[in-house]
Design an enzyme around this catalytic site. Structure first.
Site, PDB file in Angstrom:
ATOM      1  N   ASP A  93     -39.952 -12.349  60.599  1.00 41.32           N
ATOM      2  CA  ASP A  93     -40.889 -12.414  59.487  1.00 41.32           C
ATOM      3  C   ASP A  93     -41.568 -13.774  59.560  1.00 41.32           C
ATOM      4  O   ASP A  93     -40.903 -14.804  59.707  1.00 41.32           O
ATOM      5  CB  ASP A  93     -40.151 -12.263  58.155  1.00 41.32           C
ATOM      6  CG  ASP A  93     -39.610 -10.846  57.975  1.00 41.32           C
ATOM      7  OD1 ASP A  93     -40.109  -9.942  58.671  1.00 41.32           O
ATOM      8  OD2 ASP A  93     -38.701 -10.656  57.145  1.00 41.32           O
TER       9      ASP A  93
ATOM     10  N   ASP B  36     -41.098   1.497  55.113  1.00 43.55           N
ATOM     11  CA  ASP B  36     -39.991   0.946  54.333  1.00 43.55           C
ATOM     12  C   ASP B  36     -39.610   1.995  53.301  1.00 43.55           C
ATOM     13  O   ASP B  36     -40.478   2.506  52.595  1.00 43.55           O
ATOM     14  CB  ASP B  36     -40.425  -0.324  53.587  1.00 43.55           C
ATOM     15  CG  ASP B  36     -40.845  -1.448  54.537  1.00 43.55           C
ATOM     16  OD1 ASP B  36     -40.425  -1.418  55.711  1.00 43.55           O
ATOM     17  OD2 ASP B  36     -41.591  -2.341  54.104  1.00 43.55           O
TER      18      ASP B  36
END
Lengths: 242, 194
Positions: free
Chosen positions: A2, A121
């Site tokens: 990330d 997700d």
């Protein structure tokens, strides 16, 4: 990895972010240690984000001799064009695909299935896997398995499935949902969310039928070495490149 | 040494340029006929769809130039496929350098094949110091069957050509620029000894 404002960060369930180092340095280390592919997901929300990400892609491509995927805020053909031209091998789209599914078809016809990854997700709400946006914060109307099928039909080359119920828990991947995805789809499924031990990886290949497994913090914080992990996978009958 | 990467608007050529630079060489991106003809080594890349890539080659006259080149030429991925007789992708004619027709993977395997696989039955100086069953990185939906010009094989449901060679022309279905150290060795062999 990330990425926030050009740095690698890691949090639990997408919150409480900690600094985990320079992305280019980490990329070089991971590729030397035997990672098969890298994924960079830009979670920063600044105005200069697009340019920062393109610069990062360029610097990674200069140094790294394995494939890598880039995602985070990609919502148009132009966005993808810039990233591929700077050296990305694939791009990953998420929210923009949920909001405008036609984007998948448009990107696939322009750039080919092979470089379009759709990230999904999801978390369970009353026993049902529901697609979420904004790092798992916002539920949508979409159900995981239906959406995944649609994503495949629209031409995506791969699905990167993150279980928000498992992400950051270090308690193992969502193997039940993964096995169902893998069985229902004819494109590769990458398992993400929940890696804590080497046996979790073995389980996600054997029980979850995953085509690939993604992890971040266990590598960033040196809890699992990539070399050892791959050795153990091989000893357990899972074909890997060593 | 002058290395030219043919730039005809197809795919990720930045990675190839960087890989060449990591090996200590410099490469020029060009679609100019004189520039390409005077190169010592030519790289013919390609990612994308076969018939539209062929269209671009025809528009720029590169379709007649490339088969006439006499220096070592390396086609990568779609570049290799375009060097064959034809491709089932968009039902297009190819450059006709390799005497084989590119076809689509049959149902039963996940398509595109995206990921690492192994190369075997290695023949040619392109694979000097490369071990049998080394891993390489592939991304593709179409393949060249085994033929008289096959110099490496791989298996994905069936055995097919991972690399081809005819005279001064080489082609790899895999991406040497993305195949870690093994890929760099292969690219280094092409730039160095072949």
């Amino acid at each position: 990895m990330d990425i926030k404002d050009g740095r690698t960060v890691k949090g639990v369930n997408f919150v409480d972010l900690r600094d985990a180092g320079d992305p280019v340095e980490l990329a070089e280390i991971y590729s030397r240690e035997g990672a098969d592919e890298l994924v960079f997901l830009d979670i920063s929300a600044t105005e200069q984000k697009r340019k920062t990400l393109a610069d990062l892609v360029y610097r990674v491509a200069e140094k790294v001799n394995i494939p890598f995927t880039v995602g985070g805020g990609i919502s148009s053909i132009e966005d993808v064009d810039v990233l591929l031209h700077n050296g990305a091998d694939k791009v990953s789209i998420n929210s923009s695909a949920v909001k405008n599914p036609q984007l998948i078809n448009d990107l696939v016809s322009k750039f080919g299935s092979q470089c379009i990854v759709v990230a999904i997700d999801a978390k369970q709400i009353e026993g049902e896997w529901i697609v979420h946006l904004v790092g798992g914060k916002v539920p949508t109307e979409r159900k995981l398995f239906e959406w995944a099928k649609e994503v495949e039909e629209r031409g995506a080359g791969e699905i990167l499935f993150t279980s928000m119920d498992h992400d950051g828990t270090k308690d193992g991947f969502a193997n039940g949902a993964l096995a169902r995805l893998s069985g229902e789809l004819n494109i590769p499924v990458i398992a993400s969310g929940g890696a804590g031990t080497t046996s979790h990886f073995i389980d996600t290949f054997k029980e979850g039928k995953a085509d690939a497994a993604l992890a971040a913090s266990v590598f960033h914080f040196k809890e699992i070495g990539i070399g050892n992990l791959k050795q153990e996978l091989r000893e357990n009958g899972i074909p890997v490149r060593i | 040494m002058k290395i030219v990467i043919i730039n005809y608007g197809a795919g990720n050529i930045q990675s190839i340029k960087f890989a060449i630079e990591r090996l200590g060489y410099k490469a020029v991106l060009s679609h100019d006929a004189d520039e390409i003809k005077t190169a010592d080594k030519v790289i013919f890349p390609g990612v994308g769809e076969a018939s539209s890539a062929m269209k671009k080659l025809r528009e720029s006259g590169l379709d007649s130039l490339i088969p006439q080149l006499t220096q070592p030429v390396l086609g990568i991925c779609l570049g290799m496929q375009l060097m064959c007789n034809s491709s089932e992708e968009g039902h297009t004619k190819g450059l006709g350098i390799f005497d084989v027709d590119v076809v689509k993977f049959s149902p039963g395997v996940k398509v595109p094949q995206i990921g690492w696989n192994q190369i075997a039955k290695l023949k040619s100086d392109l694979f000097e110091n490369v071990e049998e069953n080394s891993h390489i990185y592939l991304v593709h939906s179409f393949y060249a069957p085994i033929c008289g010009e096959t110099i490496a094989e791989t298996e994905y449901g069936i055995n097919y050509s991972a690399a081809l060679k005819k005279d001064n022309f080489y082609g790899t279905q895999f991406h040497p620029e993305k195949s870690s150290d093994v890929g760099e060795r292969i690219l280094g062999n092409f730039l160095g000894s072949v």
